[in-house]
Enzyme design. Sequence first.
Site, PDB file in Angstrom:
ATOM      1  N   GLY A  96       0.868  -1.140  -0.006  1.00 56.37           N
ATOM      2  CA  GLY A  96      -0.012   0.045   0.069  1.00 56.37           C
ATOM      3  C   GLY A  96       0.807   1.238  -0.007  1.00 56.37           C
ATOM      4  O   GLY A  96       0.362   2.284   0.403  1.00 56.37           O
ATOM      5  N   SER A  97       2.011   1.298  -0.548  1.00 54.90           N
ATOM      6  CA  SER A  97       2.738   2.527  -0.400  1.00 54.90           C
ATOM      7  C   SER A  97       2.221   3.476  -1.482  1.00 54.90           C
ATOM      8  O   SER A  97       2.149   4.708  -1.121  1.00 54.90           O
ATOM      9  CB  SER A  97       4.276   2.160  -0.727  1.00 54.90           C
ATOM     10  OG  SER A  97       4.550   2.070  -1.920  1.00 54.90           O
ATOM     11  N   LYS A 131      -6.253  -8.554  -8.513  1.00 56.53           N
ATOM     12  CA  LYS A 131      -7.489  -9.433  -9.083  1.00 56.53           C
ATOM     13  C   LYS A 131      -7.961  -8.699 -10.158  1.00 56.53           C
ATOM     14  O   LYS A 131      -7.739  -7.512 -10.355  1.00 56.53           O
ATOM     15  CB  LYS A 131      -8.611  -9.268  -8.149  1.00 56.53           C
ATOM     16  CG  LYS A 131      -8.422 -10.153  -6.845  1.00 56.53           C
ATOM     17  CD  LYS A 131      -9.363 -11.420  -6.655  1.00 56.53           C
ATOM     18  CE  LYS A 131      -8.767 -12.265  -5.704  1.00 56.53           C
ATOM     19  NZ  LYS A 131      -8.567 -13.706  -6.092  1.00 56.53           N
ATOM     20  N   LEU A 132      -8.270  -9.613 -11.179  1.00 60.69           N
ATOM     21  CA  LEU A 132      -8.929  -8.947 -12.378  1.00 60.69           C
ATOM     22  C   LEU A 132     -10.442  -8.388 -12.053  1.00 60.69           C
ATOM     23  O   LEU A 132     -11.051  -8.904 -11.542  1.00 60.69           O
ATOM     24  CB  LEU A 132      -9.059 -10.161 -13.445  1.00 60.69           C
ATOM     25  CG  LEU A 132      -9.284  -9.911 -14.856  1.00 60.69           C
ATOM     26  CD1 LEU A 132      -8.294  -9.145 -15.400  1.00 60.69           C
ATOM     27  CD2 LEU A 132      -9.401 -11.427 -15.445  1.00 60.69           C
ATOM     28  N   ILE A 133     -10.438  -7.211 -12.591  1.00 60.94           N
ATOM     29  CA  ILE A 133     -11.929  -6.500 -12.565  1.00 60.94           C
ATOM     30  C   ILE A 133     -12.819  -7.002 -13.448  1.00 60.94           C
ATOM     31  O   ILE A 133     -12.740  -7.060 -14.689  1.00 60.94           O
ATOM     32  CB  ILE A 133     -11.671  -5.043 -12.948  1.00 60.94           C
ATOM     33  CG1 ILE A 133     -10.489  -4.075 -12.182  1.00 60.94           C
ATOM     34  CG2 ILE A 133     -12.853  -4.180 -12.887  1.00 60.94           C
ATOM     35  CD1 ILE A 133     -10.774  -4.179 -10.520  1.00 60.94           C
ATOM     36  N   ASN A 170      -5.583   1.930 -13.462  1.00 59.30           N
ATOM     37  CA  ASN A 170      -4.655   1.053 -12.949  1.00 59.30           C
ATOM     38  C   ASN A 170      -3.257   1.635 -13.199  1.00 59.30           C
ATOM     39  O   ASN A 170      -3.079   2.395 -14.062  1.00 59.30           O
ATOM     40  CB  ASN A 170      -4.884  -0.287 -13.512  1.00 59.30           C
ATOM     41  CG  ASN A 170      -3.803  -1.405 -12.797  1.00 59.30           C
ATOM     42  OD1 ASN A 170      -3.603  -1.349 -11.628  1.00 59.30           O
ATOM     43  ND2 ASN A 170      -3.225  -2.120 -13.732  1.00 59.30           N
ATOM     44  N   HIS A 229       0.936   0.055 -13.686  1.00 62.98           N
ATOM     45  CA  HIS A 229       1.470  -1.143 -13.700  1.00 62.98           C
ATOM     46  C   HIS A 229       3.133  -0.706 -13.736  1.00 62.98           C
ATOM     47  O   HIS A 229       3.681   0.315 -14.430  1.00 62.98           O
ATOM     48  CB  HIS A 229       1.004  -1.711 -15.112  1.00 62.98           C
ATOM     49  CG  HIS A 229       1.943  -2.988 -15.477  1.00 62.98           C
ATOM     50  ND1 HIS A 229       1.385  -4.091 -14.938  1.00 62.98           N
ATOM     51  CD2 HIS A 229       2.963  -3.296 -15.992  1.00 62.98           C
ATOM     52  CE1 HIS A 229       2.431  -5.166 -15.038  1.00 62.98           C
ATOM     53  NE2 HIS A 229       3.075  -4.668 -15.984  1.00 62.98           N
ATOM     54  N   ASP A 268      -3.946  -5.463 -17.753  1.00 62.71           N
ATOM     55  CA  ASP A 268      -3.100  -4.565 -18.269  1.00 62.71           C
ATOM     56  C   ASP A 268      -3.212  -4.149 -19.919  1.00 62.71           C
ATOM     57  O   ASP A 268      -2.280  -3.831 -20.657  1.00 62.71           O
ATOM     58  CB  ASP A 268      -1.462  -5.241 -18.244  1.00 62.71           C
ATOM     59  CG  ASP A 268      -1.189  -5.416 -16.854  1.00 62.71           C
ATOM     60  OD1 ASP A 268      -1.664  -4.755 -15.844  1.00 62.71           O
ATOM     61  OD2 ASP A 268      -0.807  -6.392 -16.547  1.00 62.71           O
ATOM     62  N   GLU A 324       6.089   6.023  -9.523  1.00 65.85           N
ATOM     63  CA  GLU A 324       4.621   5.688  -9.422  1.00 65.85           C
ATOM     64  C   GLU A 324       4.382   6.754  -8.291  1.00 65.85           C
ATOM     65  O   GLU A 324       3.238   7.467  -8.286  1.00 65.85           O
ATOM     66  CB  GLU A 324       4.315   4.352  -8.701  1.00 65.85           C
ATOM     67  CG  GLU A 324       4.753   3.293  -9.623  1.00 65.85           C
ATOM     68  CD  GLU A 324       4.389   1.531  -9.350  1.00 65.85           C
ATOM     69  OE1 GLU A 324       3.853   1.680  -8.264  1.00 65.85           O
ATOM     70  OE2 GLU A 324       4.602   0.979 -10.082  1.00 65.85           O
TER      71      GLU A 324
HETATM   72  C1  GAR Z   1       3.160  -1.418  -7.319  1.00 64.89           C
HETATM   73  O1  GAR Z   1       4.575  -1.314  -8.017  1.00 64.89           O
HETATM   74  C2  GAR Z   1       2.397  -1.431  -8.452  1.00 64.89           C
HETATM   75  O2  GAR Z   1       2.892  -0.832  -9.807  1.00 64.89           O
HETATM   76  C3  GAR Z   1       2.246  -3.027  -8.861  1.00 64.89           C
HETATM   77  O3  GAR Z   1       2.226  -3.451  -7.394  1.00 64.89           O
HETATM   78  C4  GAR Z   1       3.113  -2.705  -6.470  1.00 64.89           C
HETATM   79  C5  GAR Z   1       2.197  -2.344  -5.401  1.00 64.89           C
HETATM   80  O4  GAR Z   1       3.052  -1.505  -4.573  1.00 64.89           O
HETATM   81  N1  GAR Z   1       1.058  -3.516  -9.359  1.00 64.89           N
HETATM   82  C6  GAR Z   1       1.210  -4.164 -10.330  1.00 64.89           C
HETATM   83  O5  GAR Z   1       2.170  -5.116 -10.599  1.00 64.89           O
HETATM   84  C7  GAR Z   1      -0.134  -4.814 -11.168  1.00 64.89           C
HETATM   85  N2  GAR Z   1      -0.119  -5.531 -12.168  1.00 64.89           N
HETATM   86  P1  GAR Z   1       2.206  -0.961  -3.202  1.00 64.89           P
HETATM   87  O6  GAR Z   1       1.679  -2.007  -2.595  1.00 64.89           O
HETATM   88  O7  GAR Z   1       3.612  -0.543  -2.385  1.00 64.89           O
HETATM   89  O8  GAR Z   1       1.690   0.334  -3.687  1.00 64.89           O
END
Ligand code: GAR
Length: 188
Positions: free
Chosen positions: A12-13, A86-88, A102, A104, A145, A174
Amino acid sequence: MKRIVLLASGSGSNAQKIIEYFQDHDSIEVALVLSNKKTAGVLDRCDRLGVPAMYFNPSSFSGSNRLLECLLGIEPDLIVLAGFLKLIPSSWIEAFPKKIINIHPALLPKYGGKGMYGMNVHRKVKEEKETSSGISIHYADARYDEGALIKQVSCTLNSDDEPEDIARKVLALEHEHYPQVIESLLAD
Ligand code: GAR
């Protein structure tokens, strides 16, 4: 106020950065954070940040319309996936057209699709000896994606960058860009 609902499965960052960015915002608020994982770090972060957050049973998500009905009641202006794995369901895409986005951790269409999340992506980028990677923010659709791109930002990789280094560079992008993209989408 415009309302964001965040969905996250992991640490959850990104969710935290988004919550902090909109904490004192004039016109946008994070109304609710939902997680499909009981033990996800995002739920503790929300607790500390004082934001309503809930675990939901995955069967109320893909096996029935219960969660969708609950969300329709909240009337979110944007549903933001932040490390949601999860897939929406297509019922959600139809109920919230152009309202689910989303992020990625790679430059789509490369390194996307089922199983491509988190460190799996960065390991593959390393394996392919890429000289750059980055982030893709896109509309969600009912396949992994593949929705229309909103924004991509790249970073340079060095040949001695390990997957952990790539992850660090990408995560920094991000954190910097996701809140701003959300703000600009909600300003339209
Ligand atoms: C993030 O890097 C996000 O882009 C990725 O999961 C990480 C979550 O980090 N998402 C995917 O790979 C989706 N395909 P976080 O929990 O620290 O925000």
